[in-house]
Scaffold this active site. Sequence first.
Site, short mmCIF file in Angstrom:
data_model
loop_
_atom_site.label_atom_id
_atom_site.label_comp_id
_atom_site.label_asym_id
_atom_site.label_seq_id
_atom_site.Cartn_x
_atom_site.Cartn_y
_atom_site.Cartn_z
N ASP A 68 31.26 71.70 50.54
CA ASP A 68 31.03 70.46 49.04
C ASP A 68 32.53 70.11 49.03
O ASP A 68 32.45 68.82 49.13
CB ASP A 68 29.65 70.30 48.65
CG ASP A 68 29.47 69.14 48.01
OD1 ASP A 68 28.94 68.47 48.17
OD2 ASP A 68 29.37 69.34 46.54
N ASP A 69 33.00 70.94 48.76
CA ASP A 69 33.92 71.01 47.66
C ASP A 69 35.25 70.17 48.66
O ASP A 69 35.81 69.54 48.11
CB ASP A 69 35.01 71.95 47.55
CG ASP A 69 33.96 73.41 46.69
OD1 ASP A 69 33.28 72.84 45.44
OD2 ASP A 69 33.20 73.86 47.07
N GLU A 104 30.09 76.68 49.23
CA GLU A 104 30.39 75.48 48.12
C GLU A 104 30.95 77.23 46.95
O GLU A 104 31.29 77.82 47.08
CB GLU A 104 29.40 75.29 47.09
CG GLU A 104 29.48 74.96 45.91
CD GLU A 104 29.79 73.61 45.85
OE1 GLU A 104 30.20 73.13 44.86
OE2 GLU A 104 29.29 73.01 46.56
N ASP A 105 32.18 76.11 46.15
CA ASP A 105 33.02 77.00 45.27
C ASP A 105 33.61 78.27 46.25
O ASP A 105 33.39 79.45 45.45
CB ASP A 105 32.04 76.90 43.76
CG ASP A 105 32.20 75.81 43.42
OD1 ASP A 105 32.64 74.32 43.73
OD2 ASP A 105 31.65 76.00 42.04
N LYS A 156 23.00 73.34 42.11
CA LYS A 156 22.98 72.52 43.37
C LYS A 156 21.74 72.38 44.36
O LYS A 156 21.58 70.90 43.96
CB LYS A 156 24.09 73.19 44.34
CG LYS A 156 25.45 72.97 43.91
CD LYS A 156 26.05 71.34 44.31
CE LYS A 156 27.68 71.30 44.13
NZ LYS A 156 28.53 70.39 44.09
N ASN A 169 36.85 68.50 36.60
CA ASN A 169 35.72 68.99 36.13
C ASN A 169 35.82 70.45 36.01
O ASN A 169 36.35 71.38 35.99
CB ASN A 169 34.31 68.54 36.65
CG ASN A 169 33.83 69.21 37.76
OD1 ASN A 169 34.04 70.24 37.77
ND2 ASN A 169 34.33 68.58 38.34
N TYR A 213 23.25 70.50 35.67
CA TYR A 213 24.46 70.37 36.62
C TYR A 213 25.46 70.08 35.86
O TYR A 213 25.65 71.04 34.36
CB TYR A 213 24.20 69.97 38.08
CG TYR A 213 25.24 70.59 39.16
CD1 TYR A 213 24.78 71.59 39.32
CD2 TYR A 213 26.51 70.02 39.04
CE1 TYR A 213 25.87 72.51 39.71
CE2 TYR A 213 27.47 70.45 40.62
CZ TYR A 213 26.64 71.80 40.70
OH TYR A 213 28.17 72.71 41.32
N ARG A 218 36.20 80.21 42.90
CA ARG A 218 36.69 79.03 42.91
C ARG A 218 35.35 77.93 41.64
O ARG A 218 35.21 77.09 42.35
CB ARG A 218 38.07 78.41 43.53
CG ARG A 218 38.32 77.05 42.87
CD ARG A 218 38.95 76.60 43.53
NE ARG A 218 38.06 75.49 44.49
CZ ARG A 218 37.68 74.62 43.77
NH1 ARG A 218 37.55 74.26 42.65
NH2 ARG A 218 35.97 73.78 44.86
#
Length: 560
Positions: free
Chosen positions: A277-278, A254-255, A183, A417, A112, A165
């Site tokens: 999760d973000d 996610e994202d 993930k 990150n 990851y 994103r």
Amino acid sequence: MSEKPTQKTTTTLRTADRTSVTKRGIDLLRDPQLNKSTAFTDAEREALGLEGLLPAGVDTEETQRQRALQQLGQKPTDLERYIYLNQLADTDETLFYRVVMSDPARFLPILYTPTVGEACLKFGHIFRRPRGLYLSLKHKGRVAQVLRNWPIRDVRVICATTGGRILGLGDLGTNGMGIPIGKLQLYTACAGVPPHYLLPMHIDMGTNNNELLGDPLYLGLRQPRVDEAELDTFVDEIVQAVQEIFPGSCMHFEDWAGVDAVRLLARYRDKICCFNDDIQGTAAVTLAGMQGAMRVTGGKLRDQRILFLGAGAAAVGVADLLASAMTLEGLTNEQARSCIGLFDLNGLVERSRADLLDFQRPYAQALPASRDFVAVIAAFKPTAIIGLSTKGKAFNRPVIEAMARINQRPIIFALSNPADRAECTAQEAYQWSNGQSLFAAGVPFLPVRMGTRTLVPGQCNNMYIFPALGLSVVATRARRITDEIFVAAARAVAEQVTQSEMDSGLLYPPQSNILQTEINVAVKVAEVIFARGLAGLAKPADVRRFVESQIYTPDYSGIE
């Protein structure tokens, strides 16, 4: 001469967690969940039509692992190691997890972050074999039909992205599918969630990345992203179809692009089992780090003043959970929000600004407008700064020194990150604060020598939260996921850091024992789920034993 056993024409293989599967010969070797490769015994090879399809030698599971490690050692880069590991997952899933779980501290950064960022950028160029489910606007009106193509019906967690994103890399369209795949691999590698319960999903709404649209190897729809109304309509169809085809499953968003993430979480969080999760995972792991820092300083969260660099969905999600945790220590919502400031491209989020989004306004401060972050530090006097800006090196020397002037132990979290987007490095945070910073980053940094001390920076990584959450959801069949659950998860992470680890600078448990850490978190989360009546089954007499009974073990003993 003894009589040979009769050759079976078909053999039913059973695993502890899957329904019966009838496969033999080359079809068996091509099924990653059932393939034992060179570990099939001579008797199994004869019975299953594998004779001649494998070399004569029969490997132990440990020999297979050693061979994989030797091959990994010959790869020149982490991206090559990432490709090798995922190819192994496509051929022998059990061996893949045996390798990764044997040394998580070594393999998680390859599987990851930070390596997955490079893998996503090159997704169409390193693509080998499809994994997961790809939904696109082509499937509008028949999503349920497409979902039925997935071969497993007992899906417990779906990790879904639009690729809008990805990490700090922006809109990567279908290239973002590397994130749900990675993930969900962490669900298993970190928390022992059985992999067959997990479904990676990409929702292709187009991309606004012109470089990808011009790339002949790009794998997604070649069109700009659709507008908000069309996106919401399609997501509604997907959510409804998931409830029909995979009832009771949890949707892990996610994202997604920031405004979409906030809007859609608000739309579904009280209707289905879901989380973002973000927003919520990042919030919980940041709260865990703050609680770890409080164990070092002896302070209380309610007494902290926290300034964010970044005011997007992730930053506000963290702010919301921190505010909720502060209210549990006796503050009102208004008091808690007054302790939290945001700073974005247009400067401090303050009350005179007319450009604020609805979710930012609760944190608008009664301070003068300013675009100078160091000046805002002097005015707001934060005890902690948290970077979620994706702006590399934004926590420069004047910033760190300003924090060190007003705090004996300044809390510095550089959470963006991949590594080149981190607001500062561990070396910079420690050096510019004379070794006094309580530091964590979103990516791993090496230990730093300061005089006679070696300081070990922590990684504020969501993997401390979402795999454990997944294990508890899978075990309890949870119907909803609340803020209280995330607060419980954060506390459970923070309390597992030992005194000697805190003395070395760590605010998070070491990744070398990640499975036990996640199990402990999952047990605490499951207790809350049962206590609040959110479980889909009755509370067992021993919650820990029940949770531990759900854990996947990467060996061939379940394959008969």
